[in-house]
Design an enzyme around this catalytic site. Structure first.
Site, short mmCIF file in Angstrom:
data_model
loop_
_atom_site.label_atom_id
_atom_site.label_comp_id
_atom_site.label_asym_id
_atom_site.label_seq_id
_atom_site.Cartn_x
_atom_site.Cartn_y
_atom_site.Cartn_z
N ASN A 7 0.88 -1.16 0.00
CA ASN A 7 0.00 0.00 0.00
C ASN A 7 0.93 1.22 0.00
OD1 ASN A 7 -1.78 2.04 0.51
ND2 ASN A 7 -2.74 1.06 2.29
N ARG A 90 -2.43 -1.95 -3.59
CA ARG A 90 -3.64 -1.18 -3.36
C ARG A 90 -3.57 0.07 -4.23
NH1 ARG A 90 -5.26 2.72 1.59
NH2 ARG A 90 -7.35 3.17 0.85
N HIS A 179 -12.46 3.35 0.06
CA HIS A 179 -12.38 2.35 1.13
C HIS A 179 -13.11 1.06 0.74
CE1 HIS A 179 -12.25 6.02 4.06
NE2 HIS A 179 -11.01 5.61 3.81
N ARG A 238 -10.48 16.42 7.14
CA ARG A 238 -11.33 16.77 5.99
C ARG A 238 -12.74 17.09 6.49
NH1 ARG A 238 -10.01 11.44 2.55
NH2 ARG A 238 -8.63 10.93 4.28
N GLU A 381 -7.75 -4.89 5.24
CA GLU A 381 -7.72 -4.63 3.80
C GLU A 381 -6.65 -5.48 3.12
OE1 GLU A 381 -7.71 -0.54 5.18
OE2 GLU A 381 -8.74 0.00 3.33
#
Ligand code: ADP
Length: 394
Positions: A7, A90, A179, A238, A381
């Site tokens: 990743n 990823r 996601h 965010r 993940e």
């Protein structure tokens, strides 16, 4: 078969080496602060772990350091790079081109490059990881797993914004969602755990980035992040949903430049903007000590989660289970409690004692009388990527 999961972010590389099909984790680690003199490498095997600081300027140097550790005479776990059969990457943005895990070809790399315009913080780092890995592991199959892929089942009435059609048709401006690997992994776990044939699940991924997905019969039908990973829930830094006219006001009347607005909404808003803290543990502690700003930030962020719960129950005409996952979802009883409060109308009833019990396993946190199952499911993940890469190659 050994699968290395990479990743590769803008300034970090996370990795795991997994033996498949036994799903055994061989080692894992992280290179952080790539580009700095004091980049940090963390490396864990079953019986050992180490932290080192190195001058690592590029992803190439970072990945080479990881390979050095994998091959290390003392702490290493392989004798030769050819032992790695598959490298699973990823990739954050796959646009509309990828609804499944894909073997990486030059066309695939071109597409990832093309979508860098839509994910400038993520896709370039992902692509760099692929280029370097192709050189280091020439014998391995290189596979890409896209964060957007799971959301390709979202129907047109949900993914189209109400803006002129031309922007959707010619420029791909629409909801993509992110996601995806995490929402897919935890919703599959929930469906298997509950033994459901038809299912309505809401998955809530709360990490530094946060998103929720309505998963009907195993398929994503709506999600809170959209064209980019910006809208929806209140995140670490965010803002999530805002009235877009605020941007015009900032530029036209308060004289912000567009770049300043971008930095404001991406890096200085969310929980950080509301409290001055980004780590939720600090915010909860301050709130418990009476800090009114932190208390309000928790109320704002969990009210947003509740709004999406209501919306997704409407979208699916019901809900069987709500799943909390990722750093905050798995570890914060406070956020879970506030997110489930006053939702009796939907048959949602949290058990306070179960909610507070810490465990690393899948667990139920609802009362016996709750009509909706409330689950905490640790996301993985990397394992989902390994499974998908293994299935593709075999
Ligand atoms: P990402 O993968 O998006 O970087 P993570 O899923 O690792 O993020 O989640 C990071 C967040 O999890 C941080 O905001 C951190 O505060 C929060 N977190 C981790 N452990 C706990 C905990 N015990 N209690 C509350 N929040 C936690």
């Amino acid at each position: 078969m050994k699968i290395l999961i990479i990743n590769s972010g803008s300034s970090s590389i996370k990795f795991q080496l997994i033996e498949m099909p036994s799903e055994t984790l061989i080692c894992s680690g992280l290179v952080e602060r790539i580009g700095y003199d004091d980049a940090i490498i963390n490396y864990k095997t079953k019986g050992d772990s180490l932290n080192q600081t190195h001058n690592i300027k590029t992803h190439r140097e970072g990945l080479n350091k990881i390979v050095e550790l994998l091959l290390d005479a003392e702490k290493g776990v392989i004798a030769n790079t050819n032992e790695i059969n598959i490298v699973g990457h990823r990739v954050v943005h796959g646009g509309n081109s990828f609804s499944n895990t894909t073997l990486i070809t030059s066309e695939v790399k071109e597409k990832i490059q093309e979508y860098a315009a839509l994910a400038p913080l993520h896709n370039p780092g992902n692509l760099e990881g692929i280029f370097v890995s192709e050189e280091i592991f020439p014998m391995a199959k290189q596979v890409a797993i896209f964060d957007t892929a799971f959301h390709q089942t979202i129907p047109e009435k949900v993914k189209k914004y109400a803006i002129p059609n031309e922007l959707y048709e010619n420029h791909g401006i629409q909801v993509y969602g992110f996601h995806g690997t995490s929402h897919q992994y935890v919703s599959n776990k929930a469906i298997a755990y509950l033994g459901l044939e038809t299912s309505k699940i809401i998955t809530i991924h709360l990490g530094n980035g946060c998103s929720m997905t309505a998963v009907k019969d195993g398929k994503s039908i709506d999600t809170s992040l959209g064209f980019t990973p910006s809208n929806g829930l209140v995140m670490g830094s965010r803002s999530g949903d805002i009235d877009h006219a605020i941007i015009f006001h900032l530029v036209n009347n308060l004289k912000y430049t567009l770049n300043e607005v971008k930095t404001l909404l991406t890096n200085k808003s969310g929980m950080l903007g509301l409290t001055g803290h980004m780590d939720l543990r600090d915010i909860v502690e301050e709130a418990e000590n009476g800090n009114a700003e932190c208390q309000l930030a928790l109320a704002i962020s969990t009210y947003r989660i509740k709004k999406y719960i209501g919306a997704y129950i409407a979208a699916m005409n019901g809900v069987d289970a709500i799943v909390f996952t990722a750093g905050i979802g798995e570890n914060s009883p406070t956020i879970r409690k506030l997110s489930c409060e006053d939702l009796e109308v939907f048959g949602i009833d949290l058990d306070d004692a179960k909610n507070k019990s810490g465990s690393r396993d899948l667990r139920e946190i609802n009362t016996a009388k709750s009509k909706v199952k409330l689950l905490v499911i640790p996301t993985n993940e990397e394992l989902e990527i390994a499974k998908q890469a293994y299935e593709l190659v075999n």
